[in-house]
Design an enzyme around this catalytic site. Structure first.
Site, mmCIF file in Angstrom:
data_model
loop_
_atom_site.group_PDB
_atom_site.id
_atom_site.type_symbol
_atom_site.label_atom_id
_atom_site.label_comp_id
_atom_site.label_asym_id
_atom_site.label_seq_id
_atom_site.Cartn_x
_atom_site.Cartn_y
_atom_site.Cartn_z
ATOM 1 N N GLY A 89 89.445 19.729 20.518
ATOM 2 C CA GLY A 89 89.540 21.090 21.067
ATOM 3 C C GLY A 89 88.526 21.951 20.352
ATOM 4 O O GLY A 89 87.924 21.522 19.375
ATOM 5 N N SER A 115 58.573 38.872 18.153
ATOM 6 C CA SER A 115 59.675 39.355 17.301
ATOM 7 C C SER A 115 61.016 38.777 17.763
ATOM 8 O O SER A 115 61.862 39.506 18.281
ATOM 9 C CB SER A 115 59.716 40.883 17.258
ATOM 10 O OG SER A 115 59.452 41.467 18.502
ATOM 11 N N ASP A 135 82.474 14.447 19.270
ATOM 12 C CA ASP A 135 83.482 14.886 20.224
ATOM 13 C C ASP A 135 84.701 15.384 19.469
ATOM 14 O O ASP A 135 85.262 14.682 18.641
ATOM 15 C CB ASP A 135 83.887 13.719 21.131
ATOM 16 C CG ASP A 135 84.777 14.216 22.261
ATOM 17 O OD1 ASP A 135 84.333 15.105 22.992
ATOM 18 O OD2 ASP A 135 85.915 13.735 22.374
ATOM 19 N N SER A 183 84.327 14.337 29.896
ATOM 20 C CA SER A 183 84.624 12.919 29.674
ATOM 21 C C SER A 183 83.803 12.042 30.605
ATOM 22 O O SER A 183 83.297 10.994 30.215
ATOM 23 C CB SER A 183 86.099 12.635 29.915
ATOM 24 O OG SER A 183 86.862 13.500 29.148
ATOM 25 N N ASN A 199 77.125 20.502 36.712
ATOM 26 C CA ASN A 199 77.738 19.254 37.166
ATOM 27 C C ASN A 199 78.366 19.410 38.571
ATOM 28 O O ASN A 199 78.532 20.534 39.051
ATOM 29 C CB ASN A 199 78.807 18.855 36.134
ATOM 30 C CG ASN A 199 79.310 17.451 36.342
ATOM 31 O OD1 ASN A 199 78.639 16.620 36.954
ATOM 32 N ND2 ASN A 199 80.511 17.170 35.856
HETATM 33 N N1 LIG Z 1 54.763 28.473 17.305
HETATM 34 C C1 LIG Z 1 54.458 29.589 17.964
HETATM 35 N N2 LIG Z 1 55.455 30.362 18.470
HETATM 36 C C2 LIG Z 1 55.142 31.493 19.134
HETATM 37 N N3 LIG Z 1 53.878 31.931 19.341
HETATM 38 C C3 LIG Z 1 52.852 31.207 18.849
HETATM 39 C C4 LIG Z 1 53.112 30.006 18.139
HETATM 40 N N4 LIG Z 1 51.907 29.485 17.762
HETATM 41 C C5 LIG Z 1 50.957 30.322 18.199
HETATM 42 N N5 LIG Z 1 51.513 31.359 18.870
HETATM 43 C C6 LIG Z 1 50.751 32.506 19.389
HETATM 44 O O1 LIG Z 1 51.064 33.596 18.525
HETATM 45 C C7 LIG Z 1 51.547 34.705 19.267
HETATM 46 C C8 LIG Z 1 52.866 35.220 18.687
HETATM 47 O O2 LIG Z 1 52.662 35.883 17.513
HETATM 48 P P1 LIG Z 1 53.682 36.996 17.080
HETATM 49 O O3 LIG Z 1 53.120 37.562 15.813
HETATM 50 O O4 LIG Z 1 53.945 37.924 18.196
HETATM 51 O O5 LIG Z 1 54.998 36.123 16.782
HETATM 52 S S1 LIG Z 1 56.299 36.575 16.009
HETATM 53 O O6 LIG Z 1 56.653 37.918 16.480
HETATM 54 O O7 LIG Z 1 56.032 36.566 14.574
HETATM 55 O O8 LIG Z 1 57.311 35.589 16.359
HETATM 56 C C9 LIG Z 1 51.822 34.225 20.668
HETATM 57 O O9 LIG Z 1 51.339 35.254 21.480
HETATM 58 P P2 LIG Z 1 51.998 35.718 22.880
HETATM 59 O O10 LIG Z 1 51.846 34.507 23.753
HETATM 60 O O11 LIG Z 1 51.163 36.886 23.319
HETATM 61 O O12 LIG Z 1 53.416 36.108 22.685
HETATM 62 C C10 LIG Z 1 51.047 32.949 20.797
HETATM 63 O O13 LIG Z 1 49.804 33.229 21.401
#
Ligand SMILES: Nc1ncnc2c1ncn2[C@@H]1O[C@H](COP(=O)(O)OS(=O)(=O)O)[C@@H](OP(=O)(O)O)[C@H]1O
Ligand SMILES: Nc1ncnc2c1ncn2[C@@H]1O[C@H](COP(=O)(O)OP(=O)(O)O)[C@@H](O)[C@H]1O
EC number: 2.7.1.25
Length: 653
Positions: free
Chosen positions: A108, A545, A105, A36, A160
């Site tokens: 609960g 991923s 808001d 609040s 906070n």
């Molecule tokens: N929007 C957005 N979000 C995340 N990453 C981005 C994006 N745009 C480009 N990149 C570049 O792409 C790499 C990630 O690709 P991936 O194929 O591993 O992504 S995923 O698994 O399909 O989410 C990631 O590589 P890493 O930094 O090695 O993780 C980035 O270099």
């Protein structure tokens, strides 16, 4: 220190934008952690209060011999709104220079859940409040679970009452570390942690000198970085029917386009029955020209070319992209009511505008929502504040979606008597288009080679395997993957890296970063990894991923064929990854140059039970690499032939 009452932002003007253009936020936290007061503060410091309100309350407090408190402002605002509240939430609008906000808001968390699950008050972002002094409480965890269940991904944690802990950074860091760990289990990565004091107005609109060690934004600055969730316009049509009217001998179907869009002339199929017709007209009273299309978020009335039987609750879709339908759903359920929910006792399930009698037929797993620990034993009942994976059977078929595919038709509430008892999201759904895809392999035969996996392993001196490195951008996946490949190579272990960035140059060049494209990206990488492991290589997959379901799917693909698979969580906190920013991408994401960036504007769901977790912010690269190499070497080892103990004892060997 004196409570400061100086407003620091713009003068109020009418709050006039349509709701869809205001950032809708929820503020949740343990009772007494300062909700609040924070709301009162936000209103006051953005100058969003009616003229003279503060003075009026100040005087009233004085008369009662009480010190002025910001929380009283909220009470006064709520009182004023009380007359015209039709749903269980109050919507409190305020504005800054940049844009308008609505604080949703709810009295609960039961009401909150109900409104969120029914979509009456879906929020774009949330502030999770923690008392720096008391630290994380059970409710702090439950609220976080609710947010994860509802898929709210833009989150700022407000730590906070920093004044009560002498503004000590260590205290803030302790809360941050504890909460980050818990939230990680839920797949929540808050964009910011902000130390603040709602009572004293510190770090609310701008940085305060008492907390100068905090390098991140103040609360409002954090909120200003969030995006108003765009209505999903790339999803298939879900037209949820609310009512059917008879008018001039015509039947008019009124409903809301939850996702997708609708055109006059298009074929539309109504589920769960699957009856179809074409859209004859979109009705709009007083429109100079009748519209020919309607978009996501619109409530529209349509007529059909044929008279087919449809009813409230039905979901309209395009022919090839319908929802799943059936009597059973697999779901995650959050139970809030005092009376527990047992197996086989009927209740009302409400999903979209469908309302159907249903019951639990299986409780696979029950977790305590504040610890997330599975409860031991074979659960036959769900108690208050427990979270469960369940199978629900309805009396008649219903139409639904998987929550991660279309959240609007993938969530539901359970009503017992006249009360809402809990809510949930749908985890599994069998789609016609997926079934067709599965059917595509129906007349195909896998060609079996005389060179078996075992023979290949014998040749190589090790077996093939898939190591799946997942983690935020900048967590260290590529560095560790390349380091590992080098070490394996030196030990004569044949391996290959499948790196997200690299795959996106070829095999996955047609994919972007939407949730759907990422899923397809992971599926392709997973299938490729499986083939390469089948060929005998240790495949090191290095992809963000971000979605648990996608990673689980790769696990299934590998394990189905007996390929050793290990999920390796490359774990580094978001702020560490952001400060590393090896490719400058976080900077671009913060400035809005890159959209849907993992951890900033797109979620990351941390693994729940990875085979290996490497905390790269806490250990040196050399040590991390050593751990990973040992693990990979073990995984690639050909298992010793099993000795039959019985036979050995009997002298057979
Ligand atoms: N929007 C957005 N979000 C995340 N990453 C981005 C994006 N745009 C480009 N990149 C570049 O792409 C790499 C990630 O690709 P991936 O194929 O591993 O992504 S995923 O698994 O399909 O989410 C990631 O590589 P890493 O930094 O090695 O993780 C980035 O270099
Ligand atoms: N223990 C560690 N393990 C891996 N990388 C680390 C570690 N400590 C620091 N780093 C650094 O973090 C950065 C990670 O970047 P990168 O491997 O490209 O991440 P990702 O591939 O996950 O986007 C590199 O600059 C690396 O040197």
């Amino acid at each position: 220190m004196q409570t400061t009452l100086e407003p620091t932002k713009v003068p109020t003007s009418d709050i006039s934008l349509p709701t869809s253009q205001k950032l809708r936020i929820v503020i949740v936290g343990h009772v007494d952690h300062g909700k609040s007061t924070l709301i009162g503060r936000l209103f006051h410091d953005t100058n969003s209060l009616p003229e003279g309100k503060v003075e009026q309350i100040r005087k009233a407090s004085e008369l009662e011999g009480m010190e002025f408190e910001f929380a009283f402002l909220l009470d006064a605002l709520l009182e004023e709104q009380a007359q015209n509240i039709t749903i269980d939430t109050t919507q409190l609008p305020f504005r800054t220079d940049k844009r308008e906000y609505v604080i949703i808001d709810a009295p609960g968390h039961k009401e909150f859940l109900k409104n969120m699950v029914t979509g009456a008050a879906s929020a774009d972002a949330a502030i999770l409040l923690i008392d720096a002094n008391e630290g994380i409480q059970e409710q702090s965890k439950r609220h976080a679970y609710l947010l994860s269940l509802l898929g709210i991904r833009q989150i700022v944690v407000a730590v906070n009452k920093m004044d009560l802990v002498g503004y000590r950074q260590e205290r803030f860091e302790k809360v941050r570390a504890d909460y980050t760990e818990f939230l990680g289990k839920l797949g929540i990565v808050p964009q910011h942690f902000v130390p603040m004091s709602a009572k004293l107005g510190l770090n609310i609109t701008t940085a305060s000198p008492e907390l100068a060690w905090h390098k991140g934004p103040a609360i409002l600055e954090a909120l200003e970085q969030f995006q108003i969730s765009a209505p999903p316009d790339d999803l298939p049509l879900r037209f949820v029917l609310q009512d059917i009217y008879r008018f001039d001998e015509r039947r008019i179907l009124a409903g809301r386009i939850e996702t997708g869009s609708l055109q006059v002339g298009q074929e539309i199929v109504f589920w769960p029955d699957g009856k179809s017709s074409r859209v004859k007209s979109i009705e709009e009273w007083n429109a100079p020209e009748p519209p020919t299309s309607a978009l996501v978020g619109e409530s529209v009335a349509i007529t059909l070319e044929e008279q087919i039987f449809v009813e409230r609750g039905d979901i309209g879709s395009a022919p090839d992209h319908g929802p799943a339908e059936g009597r059973e759903i697999q779901a995650s359920l959050f139970w809030l009511q005092n009376d527990p929910l047992p197996l086989n006792v009927p209740f009302t399930l409400k999903l979209g505008t469908q309302s159907v009698e249903a019951r639990l037929v299986e409780i696979t797993r029950v977790l305590d929502s504040s610890t997330l620990e599975p409860l031991a034993g074979n659960p036959g009942i769900i108690h208050k504040n427990e979270v469960a994976d369940v199978r629900i059977r309805a009396r008649k078929p219903i139409a639904f979606d998987r929550h991660d595919r279309i959240s609007e038709t993938g969530r539901f509430v359970i009503v017992t008597g006249k009360r809402i008892g809990g809510g949930g999201i749908i985890r599994e759904a069998e789609y016609q288009d997926e079934k067709r895809l599965a059917g595509a392999t129906e007349n195909l035969t896998w060609t079996v080679s005389p060179v078996t996996r075992e023979l290949r392993a014998e040749n190589f001196g090790h077996r093939g395997a898939v190591l799946w490195l997942t983690g935020l951008s900048g967590s260290g996946k590529s560095t560790l993957a390349t380091g590992l490949e080098y070490h394996l190579h030196r030990r004569g272990i044949f391996s290959y890296i499948l790196d997200g960035d690299n795959l996106r140059h070829g095999l996955c060049a047609n994919l972007g970063f939407s949730a759907e494209d990422r899923s397809e990206n992971i599926r392709r990488a997973g299938e490729t990894a499986r083939l390469m492991a089948e060929a005998g290589l240790v495949v090191i997959c290095s992809l963000i991923s971000p979605f648990r379901a996608d990673r689980d799917n790769v696990r299934k693909i590998c394990q189905r064929d007996g390929i050793p698979f290990a999920e390796v969580f490359i774990n580094a906190p978001l702020d560490v990854c952001e400060s590393r920013d090896p490719r400058g991408l976080y900077k671009k994401a913060r400035s809005g140059e890159i959209k849907e960036f993992t951890g900033i504007t797109s979620p990351y769901e941390a693994p729940l039970a990875p085979e290996l977790e490497l905390r790269t912010a806490e250990h040196t690269l050399d040590n991390t690499l050593l751990d990973l190499t040992h693990f990979a070497v073990d995984l690639s080892r050909i298992p010793e032939p099993q000795i039959d103990e019985e036979l050995a004892r009997g002298g057979g060997i």
